[in-house]
Design a protein around this motif. Structure first.
Motif, PDB file in Angstrom:
ATOM      1  N   ASN A  37       0.840  -1.201   0.000  1.00 37.62           N
ATOM      2  CA  ASN A  37       0.000   0.000   0.000  1.00 37.62           C
ATOM      3  C   ASN A  37       0.868   1.241   0.000  1.00 37.62           C
ATOM      4  N   LYS A  41       1.692   2.474  -6.997  1.00 39.12           N
ATOM      5  CA  LYS A  41       1.156   1.703  -8.122  1.00 39.12           C
ATOM      6  C   LYS A  41       0.091   2.496  -8.881  1.00 39.12           C
ATOM      7  N   THR A  42      -0.876   3.014  -8.144  1.00 43.22           N
ATOM      8  CA  THR A  42      -1.955   3.763  -8.796  1.00 43.22           C
ATOM      9  C   THR A  42      -1.414   5.043  -9.428  1.00 43.22           C
ATOM     10  N   SER A  83     -10.965  -0.200 -11.626  1.00 44.95           N
ATOM     11  CA  SER A  83     -10.428   0.106 -10.300  1.00 44.95           C
ATOM     12  C   SER A  83     -11.572   0.420  -9.361  1.00 44.95           C
ATOM     13  N   ASP A 166      -6.658  -2.541 -11.535  1.00 49.69           N
ATOM     14  CA  ASP A 166      -6.047  -2.029 -10.304  1.00 49.69           C
ATOM     15  C   ASP A 166      -6.719  -2.678  -9.098  1.00 49.69           C
ATOM     16  N   GLU A 167      -6.030  -3.652  -8.499  1.00 52.71           N
ATOM     17  CA  GLU A 167      -6.532  -4.390  -7.337  1.00 52.71           C
ATOM     18  C   GLU A 167      -7.992  -4.806  -7.510  1.00 52.71           C
ATOM     19  N   ASN A 170     -10.222  -6.577  -4.558  1.00 51.79           N
ATOM     20  CA  ASN A 170     -10.526  -5.914  -3.278  1.00 51.79           C
ATOM     21  C   ASN A 170     -11.929  -6.245  -2.797  1.00 51.79           C
ATOM     22  N   ARG A 177     -13.150 -14.498  -6.053  1.00 51.65           N
ATOM     23  CA  ARG A 177     -11.835 -14.076  -6.543  1.00 51.65           C
ATOM     24  C   ARG A 177     -11.322 -15.062  -7.599  1.00 51.65           C
ATOM     25  N   THR A 200      -1.525  -5.509  -7.897  1.00 51.78           N
ATOM     26  CA  THR A 200      -1.951  -6.194  -6.671  1.00 51.78           C
ATOM     27  C   THR A 200      -0.903  -6.084  -5.572  1.00 51.78           C
ATOM     28  N   HIS A 201      -1.321  -6.338  -4.328  1.00 53.07           N
ATOM     29  CA  HIS A 201      -0.353  -6.569  -3.260  1.00 53.07           C
ATOM     30  C   HIS A 201      -0.520  -7.990  -2.699  1.00 53.07           C
ATOM     31  N   HIS A 202      -1.229  -8.835  -3.457  1.00 55.92           N
ATOM     32  CA  HIS A 202      -1.406 -10.230  -3.037  1.00 55.92           C
ATOM     33  C   HIS A 202      -0.665 -11.148  -3.990  1.00 55.92           C
ATOM     34  N   GLU A 205      -2.422 -13.967  -6.112  1.00 55.52           N
ATOM     35  CA  GLU A 205      -3.258 -13.668  -7.268  1.00 55.52           C
ATOM     36  C   GLU A 205      -2.501 -13.702  -8.584  1.00 55.52           C
TER      37      GLU A 205
END
Ligand SMILES: Nc1ncnc2c1ncn2[C@@H]1O[C@H](COP(=O)(O)OP(=O)(O)O)[C@@H](O)[C@H]1O
Ligand SMILES: [Mg+2]
Length: 263
Positions: A37, A41-42, A83, A166-167, A170, A177, A200-202, A205
């Motif tokens: 976070n 990225k965004t 997003s 973008d993610e 969420n 998912r 992503t930050h996962h 995925e």
């Protein structure tokens, strides 16, 4: 070449958000943009979308260099964008089918009369993404997973060359998912698929179709390259600053923290 960022830095309210980013994406590649976070990225996506202008450096998107040509509406149609901030901008009362159709005009809300061909495309896309049964529902009443799939259908309405997600997972449960990821994978495998950037930050995925990965850390490129080489235990431990194990199973990486507590 899909886009090229050359030594790009971005300053906002006196703070450097991005620094010396060099990143080139070629046609046929699918990328993961991975970072914690606040990594920026965004902010990178907003540069690609021409919402932000670089403070330093050069941005070339789909053959057009920023500052040299007018980028506006045409570029927006060539880039499909999904997003959660887009979700907030949509008009709450809009019907799902209209939300998808509005993608043909890259507008929030439907102000122009769609052609029969657009209607047919919208139906096909809703079917392909497994959401045809919600076509007549008010968009606001859909679940998070359903909303995201509808937004992907919307983004594909203008046959974009670049699809940015973008993610997208969420607030989506495990099963939804995986369904969403399956849809994304089938889009990526399509013969005329747009280039996809999956943000992503996962780690879990990261699908096999995303052959390239950029690790972004505090506004700077930590490393980039082939996904399998980026998402190793060693590289991610350094990147995250805590010891982690990455295990590849079913062609997907799983992340866990190495515990030092003796039992
Ligand atoms: N318009 C802006 N003005 C000031 N700070 C911003 C702006 N946009 C983003 N930031 C800051 O830049 C950093 C990166 O944000 P962002 O790109 O949204 O991160 P990410 O998408 O990786 O979570 C954050 O610290 C955020 O607060
Ligand atoms: Mg973000």
């Amino acid at each position: 070449m899909v886009f090229h960022l050359e030594d790009v830095s971005l300053k906002r309210e006196g703070k450097w958000i991005l620094q010396n980013i060099n990143w080139e994406i070629k046609k046929g590649e699918h990328w993961v943009l991975f970072g914690l976070n606040g990594a920026g990225k965004t902010a990178i996506l907003n540069l690609l979308n021409a919402y932000y202008f670089p403070t330093k450096g050069k941005v070339t998107v789909l053959g057009r260099e920023f500052g040299k040509t007018y980028l506006g509406e045409k570029l927006r149609k060539e880039i499909g964008f999904v997003s959660s901030s887009l979700q907030e901008k949509l008009h709450p009362g809009d019907n799902t089918f209209e939300v998808v159709l509005s993608g043909a005009f890259a507008s929030i809300g439907l102000y122009e009369t769609p052609t029969d061909e657009m209607r047919k495309s919208a139906i096909t896309l809703l079917e392909n993404l497994g959401c045809i049964e919600y076509a007549n529902r008010i968009y606001e009443t859909l679940s998070q997973g359903e909303k995201q799939r509808v937004l992907i259908a919307r983004a594909l309405m203008s046959y974009p060359s670049l699809l940015i997600l973008d993610e997208p997972t969420n607030g989506v449960d495990f099963v939804a998912r995986e369904q969403l990821l399956e849809s994304i994978e089938s889009i990526a495998k399509n013969k005329n698929a747009p280039t996809i950037i999956y943000v992503t930050h996962h780690v879990e995925e990261v699908l096999p179709v995303f052959n390239k990965t950029l690790l972004l850390q505090e506004g700077q490129v930590f490393s980039m390259g082939n996904t399998m080489e980026m998402l190793t235990s060693e590289n991610l431990s350094q990147f995250l600053g805590i010891p982690v194990d990455v295990i590849w199973t079913n062609n997907r990486p799983l992340l866990s923290k190495i515990t030092t507590i003796l039992r």
